[in-house]
Design an enzyme around this catalytic site. Sequence first.
Site, PDB file in Angstrom:
ATOM      1  N   ASP A 204      -2.779  -3.661   2.141  1.00 21.50           N
ATOM      2  CA  ASP A 204      -1.566  -2.115   1.771  1.00 21.50           C
ATOM      3  C   ASP A 204      -0.884  -2.637   2.176  1.00 21.50           C
ATOM      4  OD1 ASP A 204      -1.254   0.476   1.179  1.00 21.50           O
ATOM      5  OD2 ASP A 204      -3.498   1.427   1.199  1.00 21.50           O
TER       6      ASP A 204
ATOM      7  N   GLU B  86       0.425   0.308   4.728  1.00 18.39           N
ATOM      8  CA  GLU B  86      -0.022   0.916   6.320  1.00 18.39           C
ATOM      9  C   GLU B  86      -0.245   0.595   7.706  1.00 18.39           C
ATOM     10  OE1 GLU B  86      -0.426   1.425   3.427  1.00 18.39           O
ATOM     11  OE2 GLU B  86       0.541   4.119   2.852  1.00 18.39           O
TER      12      GLU B  86
ATOM     13  N   HIS C 173      -0.615  -1.054  -2.544  1.00 17.93           N
ATOM     14  CA  HIS C 173      -0.014   0.391  -1.985  1.00 17.93           C
ATOM     15  C   HIS C 173       0.948   0.815  -2.813  1.00 17.93           C
ATOM     16  CE1 HIS C 173       2.721   2.515   1.179  1.00 17.93           C
ATOM     17  NE2 HIS C 173       3.785   1.390   0.519  1.00 17.93           N
TER      18      HIS C 173
ATOM     19  N   HIS D 201      -5.417   1.770   6.411  1.00 24.36           N
ATOM     20  CA  HIS D 201      -5.457   2.457   6.556  1.00 24.36           C
ATOM     21  C   HIS D 201      -6.217   3.256   7.286  1.00 24.36           C
ATOM     22  CE1 HIS D 201      -4.962   4.844   3.402  1.00 24.36           C
ATOM     23  NE2 HIS D 201      -4.466   4.024   3.021  1.00 24.36           N
TER      24      HIS D 201
ATOM     25  N   HIS E 259      -4.433   8.142   5.810  1.00 22.80           N
ATOM     26  CA  HIS E 259      -4.930   9.307   4.304  1.00 22.80           C
ATOM     27  C   HIS E 259      -6.236   8.381   4.026  1.00 22.80           C
ATOM     28  CE1 HIS E 259      -2.804   5.789   3.212  1.00 22.80           C
ATOM     29  NE2 HIS E 259      -2.497   6.353   2.014  1.00 22.80           N
TER      30      HIS E 259
ATOM     31  N   GLU F 184      -9.591   4.824   1.706  1.00 20.88           N
ATOM     32  CA  GLU F 184      -9.985   3.529   1.028  1.00 20.88           C
ATOM     33  C   GLU F 184     -10.450   2.829   0.568  1.00 20.88           C
ATOM     34  OE1 GLU F 184      -5.423   2.727   0.244  1.00 20.88           O
ATOM     35  OE2 GLU F 184      -5.338   5.346   0.677  1.00 20.88           O
TER      36      GLU F 184
HETATM   37 ZN   LIG Z   1      -0.523   2.199   1.008  1.00 17.97          ZN
END
Ligand SMILES: [Zn+2]
Length: 285
Positions: free
Chosen positions: A8, A10, A60, A107, A119, A138
Amino acid sequence: MKVFISVDMEGISGLVRWADVATRGIDYPRNRRLMTEDVNAAVEGALAGGATEVVVEENHGVEDLCNLLMDEIHPDCRVVRGAGRPGATTMAALDASVGVVLLVGHHGRAGSFPGIMAHTISYGGFKLVRLAGEPIGEADFFALRAGELGVPVGMISGDQVVAAQVAAICPWVEQAIVKEALGNQAGNCLAPVRARGLIEAAARRAVERARAGALGLYRGVVPPYHLEVELRDAIADDMRRNVTSLAGFSIVDDRTIAVEAPDMALAFRRVAYLGYADRPGVTRH
Ligand SMILES: [Zn+2]
């Protein structure tokens, strides 16, 4: 041993704000290189730890999930990218043939503070995602799906918040903490070139320990799964129409939708669908 790396953006070294990971951001083109270098460090570590095959899968959701620089990616891995993948959305290549999962650049879950760009799946749309009443992110989806398949999660890179969240459910996980979250869009970052050393070392240890059978399996919640997605805004009419026409979804209150699923592949897919279910007539997921 086959190694699966989910990447990802972030949690990538040096990145702290939404504009860092979005197309419009002034540094976004450069940050794709930072993302690619973090992945390359993980691939290098995995190979040093004894991986015989490495699959990287992009997670992402910007630019149709194509953020790595393919002309700079490590030559000894394959990359799964692009939108509309079959199966479990961004876990399409995660199956029982994988020996260990490495989470790079992930993240913290929605609702976390601090937590750099914390998030769960939807950036602006979801306030919270709960599984069996508890907030999840996630990384939790990945850990649960990996556990279903009998695959351990061996490594996390990102800020201290996501590292602690993964370690809470997978206490054996190797951690590469590349930045300290000071808020949701602020952090105290290692120089990326140094952070890559941490990532490489953590990936190597994770694969070595996986090969030795020294990692555990996360099976925190037993299927069938009951999830709730709490939206930031009231459920729009088009979303209500779409969702009520589908099996597996139900409206709980004016901003909460319940999702039922027999496994984490479908759970992830259904929750991800709610990120775009407000488009008129879009019921395919
Ligand atoms: Zn992401």
